[in-house]
Design a protein around this motif. Structure first.
Motif, PDB file in Angstrom:
ATOM      1  N   GLN A  70     -34.800  15.138 -11.997  1.00  0.00           N
ATOM      2  CA  GLN A  70     -35.156  14.923 -13.253  1.00  0.00           C
ATOM      3  C   GLN A  70     -35.293  16.291 -14.270  1.00  0.00           C
ATOM      4  N   THR A  71     -35.768  17.037 -13.476  1.00  0.00           N
ATOM      5  CA  THR A  71     -36.179  18.378 -13.994  1.00  0.00           C
ATOM      6  C   THR A  71     -34.462  19.089 -14.355  1.00  0.00           C
ATOM      7  N   ALA A  72     -34.002  19.005 -13.376  1.00  0.00           N
ATOM      8  CA  ALA A  72     -32.548  19.592 -13.627  1.00  0.00           C
ATOM      9  C   ALA A  72     -31.980  19.056 -14.577  1.00  0.00           C
ATOM     10  N   GLU A  73     -31.849  17.532 -14.952  1.00  0.00           N
ATOM     11  CA  GLU A  73     -31.020  16.858 -15.753  1.00  0.00           C
ATOM     12  C   GLU A  73     -31.606  17.542 -17.289  1.00  0.00           C
ATOM     13  N   ARG A  74     -33.103  17.466 -17.380  1.00  0.00           N
ATOM     14  CA  ARG A  74     -33.663  17.636 -18.535  1.00  0.00           C
ATOM     15  C   ARG A  74     -33.190  19.279 -18.972  1.00  0.00           C
ATOM     16  N   ASP A  75     -33.424  19.960 -17.936  1.00  0.00           N
ATOM     17  CA  ASP A  75     -33.086  21.579 -18.315  1.00  0.00           C
ATOM     18  C   ASP A  75     -31.714  21.766 -18.785  1.00  0.00           C
ATOM     19  N   ALA A  76     -30.907  21.217 -17.900  1.00  0.00           N
ATOM     20  CA  ALA A  76     -29.537  21.171 -18.184  1.00  0.00           C
ATOM     21  C   ALA A  76     -29.219  20.983 -19.415  1.00  0.00           C
ATOM     22  N   CYS A  77     -29.768  19.943 -20.165  1.00  0.00           N
ATOM     23  CA  CYS A  77     -29.703  19.348 -21.624  1.00  0.00           C
ATOM     24  C   CYS A  77     -29.988  20.733 -22.512  1.00  0.00           C
ATOM     25  N   ASN A  78     -31.133  21.252 -22.198  1.00  0.00           N
ATOM     26  CA  ASN A  78     -31.872  22.170 -23.061  1.00  0.00           C
ATOM     27  C   ASN A  78     -31.011  23.532 -22.802  1.00  0.00           C
ATOM     28  N   ILE A  79     -30.621  24.076 -21.375  1.00  0.00           N
ATOM     29  CA  ILE A  79     -30.056  25.264 -21.513  1.00  0.00           C
ATOM     30  C   ILE A  79     -28.555  25.113 -22.256  1.00  0.00           C
ATOM     31  N   GLU A  80     -27.841  23.925 -22.189  1.00  0.00           N
ATOM     32  CA  GLU A  80     -26.470  24.081 -22.480  1.00  0.00           C
ATOM     33  C   GLU A  80     -26.115  24.311 -23.939  1.00  0.00           C
ATOM     34  N   HIS A  81     -27.391  24.224 -24.758  1.00  0.00           N
ATOM     35  CA  HIS A  81     -27.235  24.494 -26.262  1.00  0.00           C
ATOM     36  C   HIS A  81     -27.251  25.977 -26.465  1.00  0.00           C
ATOM     37  N   TYR A  82     -27.887  26.636 -25.624  1.00  0.00           N
ATOM     38  CA  TYR A  82     -28.393  28.229 -25.785  1.00  0.00           C
ATOM     39  C   TYR A  82     -27.514  29.084 -25.122  1.00  0.00           C
TER      40      TYR A  82
END
Lengths: 680, 235
Positions: free
Chosen positions: B95-107
């Motif tokens: 879950q953490t991986a999924e959420r962080d992937a969402c966040n990192i991908e924009h930056y």
């Protein structure tokens, strides 16, 4: 520029089939000589490429542009300094990765256009390799011609590609190999510094210099120091760059650069040389043969048997032919002498022509059959790939006594005749090992000394003849081992030459290749050594005849007088009479001449000579005399060949000098020691 | 590719994922997928339709135009790579991986992302897909237990550092480094004994020295003295 002046250099790894390509290109129109100052063979031939005739130079086999031995240095210097317009690099198609290292270096150097000859395509195919020479050629940016040179396949195509490349007369294409970004930056930066040094930058292309300096190549670093005002600046820049790069990469720069080249080649080879099936799983035929030939138990016996066969062939097949030549010259000598006499010519002229000139030429030519057959056998051993195995098998033993694995063959051959023994040292790549092997070779008791042993041992040691003769052979071997160690520690100090040797795959030698090689090598003996030997023979003839009016080889001749002067020197050895001294003096011509000379001096026939000897010698003085005969000096032909092979009067003089001193000391020791023991 | 707001990229990606998973995407499903209210979706979709990235069918189905598809796929690929990096390689929980992937991908910058993609591809290109490469399992162990990698002390997990003269006939090894004085070292290197080269001990001469090695398809003999200069790793 006349087209005949166009030079194409033929380069490549050892065992890549370079010589076969050379033979196919030039046919029999070859000139074999030596490279100036050294004894490495220089082969040159003319090749007709369409309408133009070019000179092809066959360079010694090299793995890279860094030289370890004289042959390698010659090849390297030729490529770097002569800068031939075109270099054809012969590659072994089954072993592309390592074979491409040399052309890659040449491309980095960038002074000659290249044509790659992908040779032995048939063998690669049987190993399941499918090589896309077209693709490889495009990737590298140089033409590649696939060939099977020993069957003549692809040679016409090679000729037309060479002709085309010569006609282009363009600068060589850039090298496709690039290093990592930081290394490239360092190269550029260093190049800038190098360009400011006019003298240094004119030697080679600056990129090459920069790469070699970064690699820490001693040779180029050395040049940098030589009276270069701006050398210091380059060196300072180099040190900073090296430190910076080496902290960045895991390895030292030298390793990193070589690794990068091999990495690039590995990539190329995996793209353009596909394995249709994995033959690594199966043992190759060559490996199977090696299981036997270098086997733990069979390796040494097989080596010894092969040496024995070589020995037998050289002296048993060569011997009768040599006798025949001897007979022909004897016949010729007699008849010419008779002819001169019948024409009322003076007796001295008849003698000069028959004994001196014809006898002299004969004494040189008589060695030819043995030498030719020996070189034939050596060529077979070399071309089949066995020579490297012989060195592999014997290296431990020879290394222990201060020699090299490859010294064994020359030493064994020395038992037959020291001349082929000394000439066989040509297969050794290290100059120090080679000279050392040459220096001790005359201690191997050659077959010419045997008649002397037979005469003396038969006359005075009738019941122990075999033992006495064997002891002399052993004495020679032991002395050779001891002196090899002594000379090594005196003159060739330092690290022993390393053994980094490829064991090439076994191949079937071709008759043409083997005969050509044997002929070229033995012709050198006739041409060069013949002049020295011949001159010496004629000189001795004069000494034995002058002044006029005294009998041939009597005490009144110059040589007799010399014998009288020399005799006292031999007194401590127990045989201080002039006949012995003269016999030994004549023995320089050829050791078996000692017997004949004694016959002449004692005015007796050979069959009765034993009895006469028994009157003049005691067993002790006879043994001392045999020791002297074994050691005292290499025969004149050997001296000639030592000069030729070491290319140094210093070493030749040393070989003569040490053997004279050693022979005298040992025979004196034998005589005086024997007397102390009450054997006198 | 034109720049879109982060949320616009999210919408495109959501539409792609839904149409891949369920065959179709509707406003309600998009809202559920992203955890936002339906009106927000409607507004966002209108903007996407205006940009020509999405078709909005009358009965509520959302469909990506070719242009929209291209962007959505790039975003999706980026997301997946980041997820795999976090989950498979770093070992972050799902879950953490999924959420962080969402966040990192924009930056994340395109350059860094490109390298990261390469890195993930590289790790995943190892022949044995089931198991992690050795260094990666060392890393995961280290991340969990703090146990240092076994290679630090000279010996590696299952791999030993030896010199070439210590190998037995039939043993295989990979070259690590060549030592010795410059000229000898160079001589050994240019024969192809560079780091990374695989070799096998083929035979030993009858008197115990020299030793013959097979590498790159040819045979090279070295005395033990010279072999000592070559450092290798043995499996």
């Amino acid at each position: 520029m006349r087209d005949s002046e166009v030079v194409i250099a033929l380069a490549g790894n050892p065992n890549s089939g370079k010589t076969t390509v050379f033979n196919a290109l030039t046919g029999a129109r070859q000139k074999v000589g030596n490279w100036p100052g050294v004894t490495v063979e220089r082969k040159e031939g003319k090749a007709k490429l369409g309408d133009t005739e070019v000179t092809v130079v066959d360079l010694p086999g090299i793995y890279s542009l860094t030289a370890n031995s004289i042959d390698e240095r010659i090849a390297r210097d030729f490529l770097l300094k002569e800068r031939p317009l075109l270099v054809a690099v012969v590659l072994d198609a089954s072993n592309l990765e390592r074979n491409l290292y040399l052309p890659l270096q040449l491309m980095e150097l960038g002074v000659s256009r290249l044509v790659l000859v992908c040779n032995m395509m048939d063998q690669a195919r049987t190993k399941g390799l499918e090589i896309d020479t077209g693709g490889l050629s495009q990737a590298l940016g140089v033409p590649i011609v696939p060939t099977v040179a020993n069957k003549g396949i692809g040679i016409e195509r090679l000729k037309s590609v060479l002709a085309m490349e010569i006609a282009r007369r363009e600068p060589p294409p850039p090298c496709p190999l690039k290093y990592s970004e930081s290394v490239e930056e360092a190269i550029n930066e260093l190049e800038e510094a190098i360009k400011r040094d006019k003298a240094f930058s004119q030697m080679y292309p600056t990129r090459w210099l920069a790469i070699k300096l970064l690699e820490g190549d001693q040779e180029y670093l050395g040049r940098l120091g030589e009276g270069n005002p701006s050398g210091g600046e380059i060196l300072a820049r180099l040190t900073t760059l090296r430190d910076k790069l080496e902290s960045e990469i895991r390895y030292d720069l030298e390793t990193a650069l070589v690794e990068r080249r091999y990495g690039y080649l590995k990539g190329l080879v995996s793209r353009f040389a596909k394995r249709k099936w994995d033959w690594a799983e199966r043992l190759s035929v060559s490996d199977k043969i090696d299981r036997v030939i270098t086997n733990r138990f069979l390796g040494i016996p097989i080596f010894l048997v092969l040496m024995w066969i070589t020995f037998k062939l050289t002296f048993n097949v060569g011997g009768p032919i040599a006798d025949l030549i001897d007979g022909v010259f004897g016949y010729l000598g007699e008849h010419v002498a008779a002819l001169i006499a019948s024409a009322h010519g003076p007796a001295w002229l008849a003698s000069l022509v028959s004994d001196g000139i014809i006898g002299g030429v004969g004494s040189v030519l008589v060695f030819f059959p043995n030498i030719f057959i020996l070189f034939l056998a050596i060529a077979v051993l070399e071309d089949s790939g066995y020579m490297a195995r012989g060195a592999f098998v014997m290296d431990r033993f020879m290394h222990a006594i201060g020699l090299h694995g490859k010294s064994f063959i020359p030493m064994v051959l020395g038992f037959g005749c020291n001349i082929p023994g000394i000439m066989a040292t040509r297969t050794m790549e290290n100059e120090k090992d080679r000279i050392l092997t040459i220096l001790v070779n005359p201690l191997m008791s050659c077959s010419a000394r045997l008649p002397v042993y037979i005469l003396f041992a038969g006359a005075l040691f009738a019941h122990h003849q075999g033992t006495i003769i064997f002891s002399l052979y052993m004495l020679g071997v032991v002395l050779a081992i001891i002196l090899a160690r002594v000379f090594k520690s005196l003159f060739f100090k330092g690290e022993p030459a390393p053994l980094v040797m490829e064991l090439p795959p076994y191949r079937l030698p071709t008759w043409k290749g083997v005969f050509l090689l044997a002929w070229q090598r033995s012709a050198i003996f006739i041409k060069k050594a013949g002049t020295i030997i011949f001159a010496a023979v004629v000189l001795v003839w004069f000494l034995a005849h002058l002044p006029t009016g005294v009998p041939y080889a009597s005490q009144q001749t110059f040589i007799g007088r010399l014998g009288t002067i020399l005799a006292p020197i031999m007194k401590p050895a127990g045989f201080g009479f002039w006949q012995a001294a003269v016999a030994l003096f004549f023995g320089v011509l050829a050791k078996e001449v000692v017997v004949g000379t004694l016959g002449t001096l004692y005015h007796t026939q050979e069959e009765k000579l034993g009895a006469v000897i028994a009157q003049h010698f005691t067993p002790l003085t006879a043994y001392a005399f045999m020791v002297m005969t074994l050691i005292y000096i290499p025969c004149i032909a050997s001296i000639g060949i030592i000069k030729r092979e070491t290319n140094s009067w210093k070493w030749t003089g040393f070989a003569v000098g040490y053997s004279l001193v050693l022979g005298w000391v040992l025979s004196v020791l034998v005589y005086q020691g024997g007397r102390l023991l009450g054997l006198g | 590719m034109e720049t879109l707001s982060h949320s616009a990229e999210d919408y495109l990606e959501a539409i792609l994922v839904l149409s891949l998973e369920k065959g179709k995407a509707r406003v309600k499903e998009v809202a559920d997928h992203l955890g936002v209210k339906k009106p927000s979706v409607v507004a966002a979709v209108k903007a996407l339709v205006d940009k020509g990235l999405v078709h909005h069918e009358y009965y509520g189905y959302l469909e990506l135009t070719p242009k929209g598809m291209a962007i959505a796929q790039a975003v999706y690929h980026r997301h997946q790579t980041l997820f795999r990096f976090l989950y498979r390689i770093l070992g972050v929980e799902v879950q953490t991986a999924e959420r962080d992937a969402c966040n990192i991908e924009h930056y994340i910058s395109p350059n860094t992302l490109e390298r990261l993609v390469k890195f993930v591809e590289f790790v995943e290109s190892f022949p044995n897909k089931e198991r992690d490469p050795k260094w990666l399992s060392h890393f995961k162990k280290y991340a969990e237990t703090g146990e240092p990698p076994p290679c630090v002390g000279g010996e590696r997990g299952g791999e030993k550092v030896k010199t070439l003269d210590q190998l037995k006939v039939g043993e295989k090894a990979v070259v690590r480094a060549v030592k010795g004085d410059p000229s000898l070292k160079k001589r050994i290197l240019v024969m192809g004994l560079v780091p990374g080269t695989e070799l096998e001990v083929e035979k030993v001469a009858p008197l115990g020295d020299p030793v013959d090695f097979k590498l790159k398809g040819f045979h090279l003999s070295l005395r033990k003295e010279e072999a000592k200069l070559v450092e290798v790793e043995v499996e």
